[in-house]
Design a protein around this motif. Structure first.
Motif, PDB file in Angstrom:
ATOM      1  N   VAL A   1       0.852  -1.192   0.000  1.00  0.00           N
ATOM      2  CA  VAL A   1       0.000   0.000   0.000  1.00  0.00           C
ATOM      3  C   VAL A   1       0.887   1.241   0.000  1.00  0.00           C
ATOM      4  CG1 VAL A   1      -1.925  -1.150   1.153  1.00  0.00           C
ATOM      5  CG2 VAL A   1      -0.173  -0.019   2.528  1.00  0.00           C
ATOM      6  N   PRO A   2       0.347   2.378  -0.485  1.00  0.00           N
ATOM      7  CA  PRO A   2       1.132   3.618  -0.575  1.00  0.00           C
ATOM      8  C   PRO A   2       1.194   4.359   0.762  1.00  0.00           C
ATOM      9  CG  PRO A   2      -1.047   3.990  -1.466  1.00  0.00           C
ATOM     10  CD  PRO A   2      -0.988   2.529  -1.104  1.00  0.00           C
ATOM     11  N   GLY A   3       1.831   3.731   1.734  1.00  0.00           N
ATOM     12  CA  GLY A   3       1.867   4.260   3.084  1.00  0.00           C
ATOM     13  C   GLY A   3       0.666   3.767   3.876  1.00  0.00           C
ATOM     14  N   LEU A   4       0.857   3.553   5.177  1.00  0.00           N
ATOM     15  CA  LEU A   4      -0.242   3.009   5.970  1.00  0.00           C
ATOM     16  C   LEU A   4      -1.391   3.990   6.140  1.00  0.00           C
ATOM     17  CD1 LEU A   4       1.251   0.827   8.814  1.00  0.00           C
ATOM     18  CD2 LEU A   4       0.257   0.140   6.623  1.00  0.00           C
TER      19      LEU A   4
ATOM     20  N   ALA B   1       9.146   2.629  -5.187  1.00  0.00           N
ATOM     21  CA  ALA B   1       8.873   2.146  -3.828  1.00  0.00           C
ATOM     22  C   ALA B   1       8.897   0.627  -3.773  1.00  0.00           C
ATOM     23  CB  ALA B   1       7.521   2.669  -3.348  1.00  0.00           C
ATOM     24  N   LEU B   2       8.301  -0.027  -4.756  1.00  0.00           N
ATOM     25  CA  LEU B   2       8.329  -1.497  -4.787  1.00  0.00           C
ATOM     26  C   LEU B   2       9.756  -2.014  -4.913  1.00  0.00           C
ATOM     27  CD1 LEU B   2       5.279  -2.198  -7.118  1.00  0.00           C
ATOM     28  CD2 LEU B   2       5.408  -2.690  -4.669  1.00  0.00           C
ATOM     29  N   SER B   3      10.553  -1.363  -5.756  1.00  0.00           N
ATOM     30  CA  SER B   3      11.935  -1.792  -5.963  1.00  0.00           C
ATOM     31  C   SER B   3      12.754  -1.653  -4.687  1.00  0.00           C
ATOM     32  CB  SER B   3      12.561  -0.963  -7.091  1.00  0.00           C
ATOM     33  OG  SER B   3      13.925  -1.275  -7.251  1.00  0.00           O
ATOM     34  N   ILE B   4      12.652  -0.492  -4.042  1.00  0.00           N
ATOM     35  CA  ILE B   4      13.401  -0.261  -2.807  1.00  0.00           C
ATOM     36  C   ILE B   4      12.913  -1.197  -1.703  1.00  0.00           C
ATOM     37  CG2 ILE B   4      13.846   1.413  -0.977  1.00  0.00           C
ATOM     38  CD1 ILE B   4      13.606   3.576  -3.227  1.00  0.00           C
ATOM     39  N   GLY B   5      11.600  -1.366  -1.605  1.00  0.00           N
ATOM     40  CA  GLY B   5      11.049  -2.228  -0.563  1.00  0.00           C
ATOM     41  C   GLY B   5      11.494  -3.667  -0.703  1.00  0.00           C
ATOM     42  N   ALA B   6      11.476  -4.194  -1.914  1.00  0.00           N
ATOM     43  CA  ALA B   6      11.891  -5.582  -2.135  1.00  0.00           C
ATOM     44  C   ALA B   6      13.350  -5.770  -1.741  1.00  0.00           C
ATOM     45  CB  ALA B   6      11.673  -5.968  -3.592  1.00  0.00           C
ATOM     46  N   ARG B   7      14.184  -4.789  -2.082  1.00  0.00           N
ATOM     47  CA  ARG B   7      15.614  -4.886  -1.746  1.00  0.00           C
ATOM     48  C   ARG B   7      15.826  -4.793  -0.242  1.00  0.00           C
ATOM     49  NH1 ARG B   7      18.563  -0.169  -4.298  1.00  0.00           N
ATOM     50  NH2 ARG B   7      17.566  -1.051  -6.148  1.00  0.00           N
ATOM     51  N   ALA B   8      15.125  -3.852   0.399  1.00  0.00           N
ATOM     52  CA  ALA B   8      15.298  -3.665   1.841  1.00  0.00           C
ATOM     53  C   ALA B   8      14.874  -4.902   2.623  1.00  0.00           C
ATOM     54  CB  ALA B   8      14.496  -2.448   2.300  1.00  0.00           C
TER      55      ALA B   8
ATOM     56  N   LEU C   1       9.043   7.498   1.442  1.00  0.00           N
ATOM     57  CA  LEU C   1       8.799   6.502   0.398  1.00  0.00           C
ATOM     58  C   LEU C   1       7.315   6.195   0.256  1.00  0.00           C
ATOM     59  CD1 LEU C   1      10.495   4.699  -1.518  1.00  0.00           C
ATOM     60  CD2 LEU C   1      10.384   2.908   0.225  1.00  0.00           C
ATOM     61  N   ARG C   2       6.545   6.390   1.330  1.00  0.00           N
ATOM     62  CA  ARG C   2       5.121   6.091   1.365  1.00  0.00           C
ATOM     63  C   ARG C   2       4.879   4.649   0.928  1.00  0.00           C
ATOM     64  NH1 ARG C   2       4.449   7.890   4.871  1.00  0.00           N
ATOM     65  NH2 ARG C   2       2.192   7.717   4.771  1.00  0.00           N
ATOM     66  N   LEU C   3       5.326   3.727   1.759  1.00  0.00           N
ATOM     67  CA  LEU C   3       5.203   2.300   1.471  1.00  0.00           C
ATOM     68  C   LEU C   3       4.834   1.561   2.744  1.00  0.00           C
ATOM     69  CD1 LEU C   3       5.590  -0.144  -0.474  1.00  0.00           C
ATOM     70  CD2 LEU C   3       7.993  -0.168   0.238  1.00  0.00           C
ATOM     71  N   GLY C   4       3.916   0.626   2.612  1.00  0.00           N
ATOM     72  CA  GLY C   4       3.534  -0.229   3.720  1.00  0.00           C
ATOM     73  C   GLY C   4       2.930  -1.502   3.178  1.00  0.00           C
ATOM     74  N   ALA C   5       2.429  -2.337   4.065  1.00  0.00           N
ATOM     75  CA  ALA C   5       1.788  -3.582   3.661  1.00  0.00           C
ATOM     76  C   ALA C   5       0.650  -3.895   4.613  1.00  0.00           C
ATOM     77  CB  ALA C   5       2.788  -4.735   3.642  1.00  0.00           C
ATOM     78  N   VAL C   6      -0.415  -4.443   4.048  1.00  0.00           N
ATOM     79  CA  VAL C   6      -1.554  -4.937   4.835  1.00  0.00           C
ATOM     80  C   VAL C   6      -1.618  -6.438   4.624  1.00  0.00           C
ATOM     81  CG1 VAL C   6      -4.043  -4.858   5.169  1.00  0.00           C
ATOM     82  CG2 VAL C   6      -2.789  -2.758   4.627  1.00  0.00           C
TER      83      VAL C   6
ATOM     84  N   LYS D   1       1.953  -3.143   8.352  1.00  0.00           N
ATOM     85  CA  LYS D   1       3.407  -2.996   8.435  1.00  0.00           C
ATOM     86  C   LYS D   1       3.823  -1.708   7.727  1.00  0.00           C
ATOM     87  CE  LYS D   1       4.613  -7.020  10.365  1.00  0.00           C
ATOM     88  NZ  LYS D   1       5.419  -7.112  11.606  1.00  0.00           N
ATOM     89  N   SER D   2       4.816  -1.015   8.292  1.00  0.00           N
ATOM     90  CA  SER D   2       5.240   0.282   7.777  1.00  0.00           C
ATOM     91  C   SER D   2       6.703   0.257   7.360  1.00  0.00           C
ATOM     92  CB  SER D   2       5.049   1.358   8.851  1.00  0.00           C
ATOM     93  OG  SER D   2       5.669   2.563   8.488  1.00  0.00           O
ATOM     94  N   PHE D   3       7.041   1.059   6.352  1.00  0.00           N
ATOM     95  CA  PHE D   3       8.433   1.259   5.975  1.00  0.00           C
ATOM     96  C   PHE D   3       8.983   2.579   6.504  1.00  0.00           C
ATOM     97  CE2 PHE D   3       8.849  -2.370   3.413  1.00  0.00           C
ATOM     98  CZ  PHE D   3      10.196  -2.472   3.074  1.00  0.00           C
ATOM     99  N   GLY D   4       8.128   3.399   7.075  1.00  0.00           N
ATOM    100  CA  GLY D   4       8.569   4.717   7.492  1.00  0.00           C
ATOM    101  C   GLY D   4       9.350   4.742   8.783  1.00  0.00           C
ATOM    102  N   LYS D   5       9.223   3.742   9.608  1.00  0.00           N
ATOM    103  CA  LYS D   5       9.786   3.790  10.951  1.00  0.00           C
ATOM    104  C   LYS D   5      11.136   3.067  11.025  1.00  0.00           C
ATOM    105  CE  LYS D   5       5.855   5.680  12.127  1.00  0.00           C
ATOM    106  NZ  LYS D   5       5.051   5.472  10.905  1.00  0.00           N
ATOM    107  N   PHE D   6      11.134   1.735  11.030  1.00  0.00           N
ATOM    108  CA  PHE D   6      12.357   0.962  11.205  1.00  0.00           C
ATOM    109  C   PHE D   6      13.356   1.228  10.084  1.00  0.00           C
ATOM    110  CE2 PHE D   6      14.650  -3.128  10.524  1.00  0.00           C
ATOM    111  CZ  PHE D   6      15.385  -3.140  11.696  1.00  0.00           C
ATOM    112  N   TRP D   7      12.854   1.314   8.844  1.00  0.00           N
ATOM    113  CA  TRP D   7      13.753   1.565   7.710  1.00  0.00           C
ATOM    114  C   TRP D   7      14.051   3.047   7.525  1.00  0.00           C
ATOM    115  CZ3 TRP D   7      10.758  -2.836   7.568  1.00  0.00           C
ATOM    116  CH2 TRP D   7      11.431  -4.019   7.249  1.00  0.00           C
ATOM    117  N   GLY D   8      13.363   3.909   8.237  1.00  0.00           N
ATOM    118  CA  GLY D   8      13.638   5.333   8.147  1.00  0.00           C
ATOM    119  C   GLY D   8      13.285   5.956   6.815  1.00  0.00           C
ATOM    120  N   LEU D   9      12.310   5.381   6.116  1.00  0.00           N
ATOM    121  CA  LEU D   9      11.968   5.838   4.767  1.00  0.00           C
ATOM    122  C   LEU D   9      10.523   6.332   4.717  1.00  0.00           C
ATOM    123  CD1 LEU D   9      13.683   2.974   2.712  1.00  0.00           C
ATOM    124  CD2 LEU D   9      14.560   5.275   3.148  1.00  0.00           C
TER     125      LEU D   9
END
Length: 320
Positions: free
Chosen positions: A82-85, A221-228, A193-198, A182-190
């Motif tokens: 999702v585009p951010g939680l 965002a998908l590319s960075i998220g998959a790599r991270a 990026l506006r990325l999350g998952a439900v 799940k969020s990418f903004g906190k632990f990954w510091g991004l």
């Protein structure tokens, strides 16, 4: 009206308002008001096609495969990028007819705002028709007993859980009516990026996907998220670093007369008899912290970046 409603909700960040009140420019400020990792995941190069092409099934599959492995998603649970939680949180109440919802304060307030906007009345009764828990909770870091989550629609916000994955409730993702965020903004510091998952109930996840429409998440965002999500060593090292940095912050803040009342390795909540004065003292030195409308003595600090520690420690050590 939407802008006014948004401004009435209490959040960290909003550094522009701090600059307007206390002066300086944004690049002169240290923002400790959020729980964003100040040492973000290094994103590296991004394929040109991620910018120029619509995100294809392969990009989404690569992200979902990495996400399932990293978060140990049980088979049978659906997963949607999702585009951010915030975008998902705003839509979740519309996945079921309005009933009574429960969320215990103090906590992240976008959940309650979303349910109220969708016409759900709030209740403190158990069980409710919908129950949201933030696990660990923001701002006090408390963990939720799984036995307390029993609503027909159960939302478990694990935005800060990647610092302590052993506490995750991901095993509940196959339960009917359950959604784990799940969020990418906190632990990954991004956060930008506006990325999350439900993750969870397949029917609910599919309904959410339909509300978000096609291509909700950008190719970069998908590319960075998959790599991270495949950077397991980075994640392990980061958990150790964040824990040590949180201890370092505690030592400095407790020396000002504060008491630690909660938090996670990404943010610390303190009780301070002069919380407002400490907040103002730091703001005058262009260090932004967070106060709360529900307590005159609560103050929250996130972690400084490596280059910001000298300024923060010096400001905390100054007499007031």
């Amino acid at each position: 009206m939407a802008d006014r409603m948004q401004s009435q909700r209490d959040h960290g960040g909003r550094l522009d308002a701090a600059v307007a009140r206390y002066g300086g420019t944004r690049d002169q400020w240290i923002d400790l008001s959020t729980g964003i990792n100040p040492q973000p995941y290094p994103i590296g190069p991004i394929p040109a096609a991620a910018w120029t092409d619509l995100p294809d099934e392969g990009a989404t599959t690569a992200f979902c495969t990495a996400a399932r492995r990293f978060w140990s998603v049980p088979e049978g649970a659906a997963l949607l990028p999702v585009p951010g939680l915030s975008a998902a949180i705003a839509q979740i109440p519309y996945l079921r007819p309005p009933g009574r919802f429960r969320i215990d304060d103090p906590t992240y307030n976008e959940h309650a705002a979303a349910f109220l906007a969708a016409g759900w009345p709030r209740t403190t009764d158990t069980p409710a028709d919908a129950h949201t828990v933030v696990h660990p909770n923001n701002p006090d870091g408390r963990w939720t007993d799984p036995a307390d989550i029993d609503a027909p629609l159960s939302i478990i916000d694990e935005s800060f859980c990647d610092t302590a994955p052993e506490h995750s409730l991901i095993d509940r993702a196959t339960r009917p009516g359950t959604l784990i965020l799940k969020s990418f903004g906190k632990f990954w510091g991004l956060a930008g990026l506006r990325l999350g998952a439900v993750i969870g109930d397949a029917q609910l996840v599919q309904a959410l996907a339909e509300r978000l429409g096609p291509w909700p998440v950008s190719g970069p965002a998908l590319s960075i998220g998959a790599r991270a999500l495949t950077a397991v060593n980075w994640a392990d090292d980061t958990r150790e670093l964040l824990t040590a940095e949180a201890d370092r912050l505690d030592t400095a803040v407790l020396a000002t007369g504060a008491t630690l009342t909660g938090g996670t390795p990404l943010f610390r909540l303190y009780d301070h008899p002069q919380a407002a004065a400490l907040h103002r003292h730091l703001a005058e030195r262009h260090i932004w912290t967070r106060l709360f409308p529900w307590s005159p003595t609560a103050i929250r600090l996130g972690l400084p970046g490596s280059e910001d520690w000298p300024r923060v420690l010096a400001a905390l050590a100054e007499p007031r």
